[in-house]
Design an enzyme around this catalytic site. Structure first.
Site, PDB file in Angstrom:
ATOM      1  N   THR A 407       0.791  -1.223   0.000  1.00 43.89           N
ATOM      2  CA  THR A 407       0.000   0.000   0.000  1.00 43.89           C
ATOM      3  C   THR A 407       0.833   1.289   0.000  1.00 43.89           C
ATOM      4  OG1 THR A 407      -1.650  -1.278   1.211  1.00 43.89           O
ATOM      5  CG2 THR A 407      -2.036   1.043   1.089  1.00 43.89           C
ATOM      6  N   THR A 425      -3.545   0.770  -3.175  1.00 42.80           N
ATOM      7  CA  THR A 425      -2.814  -0.479  -2.965  1.00 42.80           C
ATOM      8  C   THR A 425      -2.924  -1.448  -4.130  1.00 42.80           C
ATOM      9  OG1 THR A 425      -2.588  -2.331  -1.409  1.00 42.80           O
ATOM     10  CG2 THR A 425      -4.813  -1.581  -1.872  1.00 42.80           C
ATOM     11  N   GLU A 427      -1.908  -4.522  -2.780  1.00 41.89           N
ATOM     12  CA  GLU A 427      -1.790  -5.457  -1.655  1.00 41.89           C
ATOM     13  C   GLU A 427      -0.340  -5.784  -1.365  1.00 41.89           C
ATOM     14  OE1 GLU A 427      -1.420  -8.600   0.004  1.00 41.89           O
ATOM     15  OE2 GLU A 427      -2.668  -7.887   1.634  1.00 41.89           O
ATOM     16  N   SER A 478     -10.588  -4.612   4.115  1.00 40.80           N
ATOM     17  CA  SER A 478      -9.321  -3.894   4.054  1.00 40.80           C
ATOM     18  C   SER A 478      -9.002  -3.291   5.413  1.00 40.80           C
ATOM     19  CB  SER A 478      -9.412  -2.782   3.009  1.00 40.80           C
ATOM     20  OG  SER A 478      -8.280  -1.933   3.061  1.00 40.80           O
TER      21      SER A 478
END
EC number: 2.3.2.2
Length: 596
Positions: A407, A425, A427, A478
């Site tokens: 991110t 992001t 991830e 998230s």
């Protein structure tokens, strides 16, 4: 000028712009500093506007857009496109984002979170009934969700943008064509990653024939990404979600050599960015506005802060530049309780009902007071259980712990007082390790996310469903916590902040808010403080940043403590009492703040 502050400035060597659709972008020659370790930063002052981002080239792009008359949304778009180029391991058009926006009167929450393809099931990450090894699931076609960043930014720009959409891609196109100097952070990330080399396009683009990554300071051009940006600049986000770009994404996901995914053209064509109702929570003299589910960020941050407000602190919160053992104990125990609730209840609200039908019940003062009473003198370790904030239509099982990564964060305040807090992001670092050239046939491109690994790998526990299980069209939970803070009495903007860091985003953001409100620290001083986190079991503290006496005191309270590098990427801009701005950038990364 105070030694704690510096006027916004970067050394630049100006070159002729390649593209100038409406403003003249000048590409600066900037060499970002190292990402690792801890490098003191001064904090930066500004009179009217400021941009904070994770790379100097990206910050400069937003700064030039604001100088040219753009607003906070315009600048955020320019910053994101440059970040995609210079910090590809963290975010980009192959991923998703949450954006909080304030237009001087109203706070909006734009949801660009990725969605699961229609072809998935709850057993997506199971093989022979057992969960896949995490990194094997990540580096595969299975992990790729429908990217949301571009469609979300297009929606926000259509509603709030000032400059023409196509102008905002000028910096990224220029830098992609002319090239930029590879930073130590990008080089180190490439060097340490064992999966990116498996992708044929990425291995050719980022590594030499011997498998060595492109060197620090070497000029890297990205013609494929420049071409994709040109199409999106001219045609809008449809150029990404339809046609050859979308087709190339699908081809690479469905033809992954080890574990192909089910992502289809219909999934990409049908993606929608959503408006969410922001969660704005009173917190003494402030009102803290953050993102609602599918983000767990705001709810978990404010649970931690709400429980801390119920505790009586018995010693000074800061000891030799670090939080005291008493404060850390209370903070970590509150985090254990908040994460227990997070693991039981929070998921995509289009699939999961809030406890009692209202997410704010998780933040009710009487509920947090009862939870806070569970914090004792000794650590509860991994035995924290979720509470009961409201009646449930379904009995959910708690999700087992699994990793979260990656991110980047952007904070912007423009001269009209509009503000953006955007966390973005793909991830894990380099996402799914799948590089798409957008069907251009040129070198380079953009990386695809592995966001579906934010879902629970197991769909149920002991016969009860997990709220954050995989389902078609669902958005994975998230931890991103883009945050805007306001003064309750005047309604004026106090701060924009956020961080990368996977689940630790929640700890980083919560601690920063406490430092700014309760400990009287400015944005930079708050970001400089050392980190301590727990996801429910072991406590991790930032390596070589705490006195040994503090760590020993935590162990005496029953915490299992170990030291490690906790590389946040906090960005924060705060408004001072005289109305001017003060920005901070995380000393653990290469970001800076710029403004006038």
């Amino acid at each position: 000028m105070s030694p704690k502050a510096a006027k916004f400035a970067l050394p630049v060597l100006l070159v002729a712009p390649l593209y100038s659709w409406g403003f003249s972008y000048e590409a600066p020659a900037i060499s970002p500093e190292s990402e690792s370790g801890y490098e003191e930063k001064p904090g930066w002052e500004a009179e009217t506007f400021a941009v904070a981002a994770a790379n100097p080239l990206a910050t400069d792009a937003g700064y030039q857009v604001l100088k040219a008359g753009g607003n906070a949304i315009d600048a955020a778009i320019a910053v994101q496109m440059v970040l995609n180029l210079v910090e590809p391991q963290s975010s980009g058009i192959g991923g998703g984002a949450f954006l909080m926006h304030y237009d001087g009167s109203e706070v909006r929450a734009y949801d660009g979170r990725e969605t699961a393809p229609q072809g998935v099931s709850g057993e997506l990450f199971l093989e022979d009934g057992e969960p896949l090894e995490f990194n094997e699931a990540v580096a595969s076609g299975l992990s790729v969700g429908v990217p949301g960043t571009l469609r979300m930014l297009g929606k926000a720009h259509a509603e709030h943008g000032e400059l023409a959409w196509k102008e905002l891609f000028t910096p990224a196109i220029t830098l992609a064509e002319e090239g930029f100097a590879v930073s130590n952070r990008l080089h180190t990330s490439l060097e340490s990653d064992e999966y990116l080399r498996r992708d044929p396009l990425a291995s050719q683009f980022y590594y030499n024939d011997e498998g060595e990554p492109i060197a620090v300071g070497e000029t890297l051009k990205n013609p494929a990404l420049a071409e994709v940006f040109r199409r999106v600049a001219a045609q809008g986000s449809a150029a990404f979600y339809e046609g050859s770009v979308a087709e190339d994404i699908v081809e690479r996901v469905q033809n992954h050599p080890e574990r192909p995914g089910s992502l289809a053209l219909e999934d990409i064509n049908g993606y929608e960015a959503l408006d969410r109702e922001p969660l704005c929570t009173p917190w003494q003299q402030w009102e803290v506005c953050g993102f609602p589910p599918p983000s767990s960020g705001h709810l978990t941050v404010m649970q931690i802060l709400g429980m801390l407000d119920q505790q009586s602190l018995l010693e000074a919160p800061l000891d030799n530049g670090a939080p005291s053992s008493t404060w850390l104990h209370q903070f970590l125990e509150a985090a254990r309780l908040a994460f227990a609730d997070r693991g039981r209840y929070i998921a995509d609200p289009d699939f999961v009902e809030a406890p009692g039908g209202d997410w704010s019940l998780m933040l009710a003062p009487e509920y947090l007071e009862k939870r806070s009473e569970l914090i004792g003198e000794m650590s509860m370790g991994d035995s924290a259980e979720p509470g009961n904030p409201g009646e449930l239509a379904v009995s959910w099982a708690s999700q087992p712990n699994q990793p979260e990564y990656g991110t980047s964060h952007i904070s912007i305040v423009d001269e009209d007082g509009n503000a953006v807090s955007m966390t973005t992001t793909i991830e894990q670092a380099f996402g799914s390790r799948i590089l798409s050239d957008g069907g251009t046939g040129l070198a380079g491109g953009f990386l695809l996310n592995n966001e579906l690994t934010d879902f629970s790998f197991v769909p149920e526990v002991d016969g009860d469903p997990v709220a954050n299980r995989v389902e078609p069209g669902k958005r994975p939970r998230s931890s991103m916590s883009p945050t805007l803070v306001f003064d309750q009495e005047s309604g004026e903007l106090v701060a924009s902040l956020g961080s990368p860091g996977g689940a630790a985003i929640i700890h980083y953001t919560a601690r920063t808010l406490v430092a700014m409100r309760d400990w009287g620290l400015n944005a930079q001083e708050a970001l400089n403080l050392p980190h301590a986190i727990t996801l429910g079991g072991e406590v991790y503290v930032e390596e070589d940043r705490f006195p040994e006496a503090t760590l020993e005191a935590l162990r005496e309270r029953g915490h299992t403590v170990s030291e490690r590098e906790l590389t946040s990427g906090l960005q924060a801009i705060m408004r001072l009492d005289d109305g001017t701005l003060f920005g901070g950038a995380d000393p653990r990364r290469e970001g800076v703040v710029m403004g006038d």
